[in-house]
Design a protein around this motif. Sequence first.
Motif, mmCIF file in Angstrom:
data_model
loop_
_atom_site.group_PDB
_atom_site.id
_atom_site.type_symbol
_atom_site.label_atom_id
_atom_site.label_comp_id
_atom_site.label_asym_id
_atom_site.label_seq_id
_atom_site.Cartn_x
_atom_site.Cartn_y
_atom_site.Cartn_z
ATOM 1 N N ARG A 197 -26.114 -23.186 -34.071
ATOM 2 C CA ARG A 197 -26.062 -24.069 -32.902
ATOM 3 C C ARG A 197 -24.879 -23.683 -32.040
ATOM 4 O O ARG A 197 -23.858 -23.232 -32.535
ATOM 5 N N ARG A 198 -25.022 -23.898 -30.739
ATOM 6 C CA ARG A 198 -23.950 -23.580 -29.799
ATOM 7 C C ARG A 198 -23.134 -24.820 -29.513
ATOM 8 O O ARG A 198 -23.657 -25.931 -29.538
ATOM 9 N N GLY A 199 -21.854 -24.607 -29.237
ATOM 10 C CA GLY A 199 -20.985 -25.712 -28.895
ATOM 11 C C GLY A 199 -19.679 -25.215 -28.318
ATOM 12 O O GLY A 199 -19.389 -24.008 -28.338
ATOM 13 N N PRO A 200 -18.864 -26.127 -27.798
ATOM 14 C CA PRO A 200 -17.564 -25.731 -27.252
ATOM 15 C C PRO A 200 -16.679 -25.130 -28.345
ATOM 16 O O PRO A 200 -16.699 -25.567 -29.492
ATOM 17 N N ALA A 201 -15.904 -24.132 -27.971
ATOM 18 C CA ALA A 201 -15.023 -23.467 -28.935
ATOM 19 C C ALA A 201 -14.039 -24.455 -29.563
ATOM 20 O O ALA A 201 -13.591 -24.239 -30.690
ATOM 21 N N THR A 202 -13.726 -25.532 -28.854
ATOM 22 C CA THR A 202 -12.787 -26.519 -29.395
ATOM 23 C C THR A 202 -13.363 -27.276 -30.584
ATOM 24 O O THR A 202 -12.615 -27.850 -31.364
ATOM 25 N N GLU A 203 -14.695 -27.271 -30.747
ATOM 26 C CA GLU A 203 -15.340 -27.979 -31.858
ATOM 27 C C GLU A 203 -15.618 -27.071 -33.045
ATOM 28 O O GLU A 203 -16.053 -27.547 -34.086
ATOM 29 N N LEU A 204 -15.409 -25.770 -32.882
ATOM 30 C CA LEU A 204 -15.694 -24.835 -33.964
ATOM 31 C C LEU A 204 -14.407 -24.227 -34.497
ATOM 32 O O LEU A 204 -13.378 -24.239 -33.816
ATOM 33 N N ARG A 224 -12.499 -20.851 -35.771
ATOM 34 C CA ARG A 224 -12.539 -19.384 -35.698
ATOM 35 C C ARG A 224 -12.093 -18.838 -37.048
ATOM 36 O O ARG A 224 -11.136 -19.331 -37.645
ATOM 37 N N VAL A 225 -12.779 -17.819 -37.522
ATOM 38 C CA VAL A 225 -12.410 -17.141 -38.763
ATOM 39 C C VAL A 225 -12.292 -15.655 -38.482
ATOM 40 O O VAL A 225 -12.981 -15.116 -37.605
ATOM 41 N N VAL A 226 -11.403 -14.980 -39.211
ATOM 42 C CA VAL A 226 -11.182 -13.545 -39.061
ATOM 43 C C VAL A 226 -11.000 -12.933 -40.441
ATOM 44 O O VAL A 226 -10.751 -13.637 -41.415
ATOM 45 N N VAL A 227 -11.095 -11.629 -40.511
ATOM 46 C CA VAL A 227 -10.764 -10.917 -41.747
ATOM 47 C C VAL A 227 -9.243 -10.868 -41.835
ATOM 48 O O VAL A 227 -8.563 -10.592 -40.840
ATOM 49 N N ALA A 228 -8.690 -11.152 -43.011
ATOM 50 C CA ALA A 228 -7.240 -11.149 -43.201
ATOM 51 C C ALA A 228 -6.674 -9.798 -42.765
ATOM 52 O O ALA A 228 -7.222 -8.744 -43.112
ATOM 53 N N PRO A 249 -7.253 -21.523 -37.218
ATOM 54 C CA PRO A 249 -7.385 -22.754 -36.435
ATOM 55 C C PRO A 249 -6.693 -22.695 -35.076
ATOM 56 O O PRO A 249 -7.112 -23.365 -34.134
ATOM 57 N N ARG A 250 -5.646 -21.878 -34.942
ATOM 58 C CA ARG A 250 -4.959 -21.770 -33.653
ATOM 59 C C ARG A 250 -5.612 -20.746 -32.730
ATOM 60 O O ARG A 250 -5.220 -20.605 -31.580
ATOM 61 N N ARG A 251 -6.604 -20.006 -33.263
ATOM 62 C CA ARG A 251 -7.340 -18.993 -32.503
ATOM 63 C C ARG A 251 -6.421 -17.939 -31.903
ATOM 64 O O ARG A 251 -6.565 -17.536 -30.750
ATOM 65 N N ARG A 252 -5.462 -17.456 -32.718
ATOM 66 C CA ARG A 252 -4.478 -16.485 -32.236
ATOM 67 C C ARG A 252 -4.408 -15.203 -33.078
ATOM 68 O O ARG A 252 -3.752 -14.261 -32.670
ATOM 69 N N MET A 253 -5.051 -15.165 -34.224
ATOM 70 C CA MET A 253 -4.941 -13.993 -35.086
ATOM 71 C C MET A 253 -5.667 -12.807 -34.453
ATOM 72 O O MET A 253 -6.666 -12.976 -33.762
ATOM 73 N N PRO A 254 -5.149 -11.592 -34.703
ATOM 74 C CA PRO A 254 -5.796 -10.405 -34.124
ATOM 75 C C PRO A 254 -7.103 -10.076 -34.832
ATOM 76 O O PRO A 254 -7.338 -10.477 -35.965
ATOM 77 N N GLY A 255 -7.927 -9.345 -34.146
ATOM 78 C CA GLY A 255 -9.168 -8.868 -34.740
ATOM 79 C C GLY A 255 -10.380 -9.635 -34.272
ATOM 80 O O GLY A 255 -10.293 -10.637 -33.565
ATOM 81 N N ARG A 256 -11.509 -9.141 -34.682
ATOM 82 C CA ARG A 256 -12.784 -9.749 -34.318
ATOM 83 C C ARG A 256 -12.909 -11.094 -35.012
ATOM 84 O O ARG A 256 -12.594 -11.246 -36.181
ATOM 85 N N GLY A 257 -13.396 -12.073 -34.312
ATOM 86 C CA GLY A 257 -13.547 -13.407 -34.872
ATOM 87 C C GLY A 257 -14.992 -13.841 -34.931
ATOM 88 O O GLY A 257 -15.854 -13.319 -34.219
ATOM 89 N N ALA A 258 -15.255 -14.790 -35.797
ATOM 90 C CA ALA A 258 -16.555 -15.451 -35.883
ATOM 91 C C ALA A 258 -16.273 -16.947 -35.828
ATOM 92 O O ALA A 258 -15.148 -17.386 -36.081
ATOM 93 N N TRP A 259 -17.279 -17.724 -35.506
ATOM 94 C CA TRP A 259 -17.098 -19.158 -35.312
ATOM 95 C C TRP A 259 -18.026 -19.925 -36.239
ATOM 96 O O TRP A 259 -19.180 -19.536 -36.444
#
Length: 102
Positions: free
Chosen positions: A15-22, A24-28, A42-52
């Motif tokens: 499902r689609r939604g605002p980024a503020t409701e999802l 973000r996860v990244v590979v360590a 959770p702060r959406r600041r880590m480098p690399g490709r992200g998924a939601w």
Amino acid sequence: MNSLHPIRTCVGCRRRGPATELLRVVVAPDSPGDSFPVVPDPRRRMPGRGAWVHPSPGCVELAERRRAFGRALRVPGPVDSAPVGEYVAELETHPPADNRRR
């Protein structure tokens, strides 16, 4: 949906939604070995490709079952999404205080 926020798609329920409701996860960043640990950002600041993903155990479990984290993050091997599951479970038991509420 509010057009002021970027729209993202949950890799679990699709499902689609605002980024503020999802979440973000990244590979360590320093992931040695054959497995790639997926960690919450959770702060959406880590480098690399992200998924939601929605911060709910159901969506995390569905993403694990569908092997969506590996595809979305484009990793060549198996992923370890346990840190994401633990983070979401912690959110369920101890929700963060939202200072932005009116």
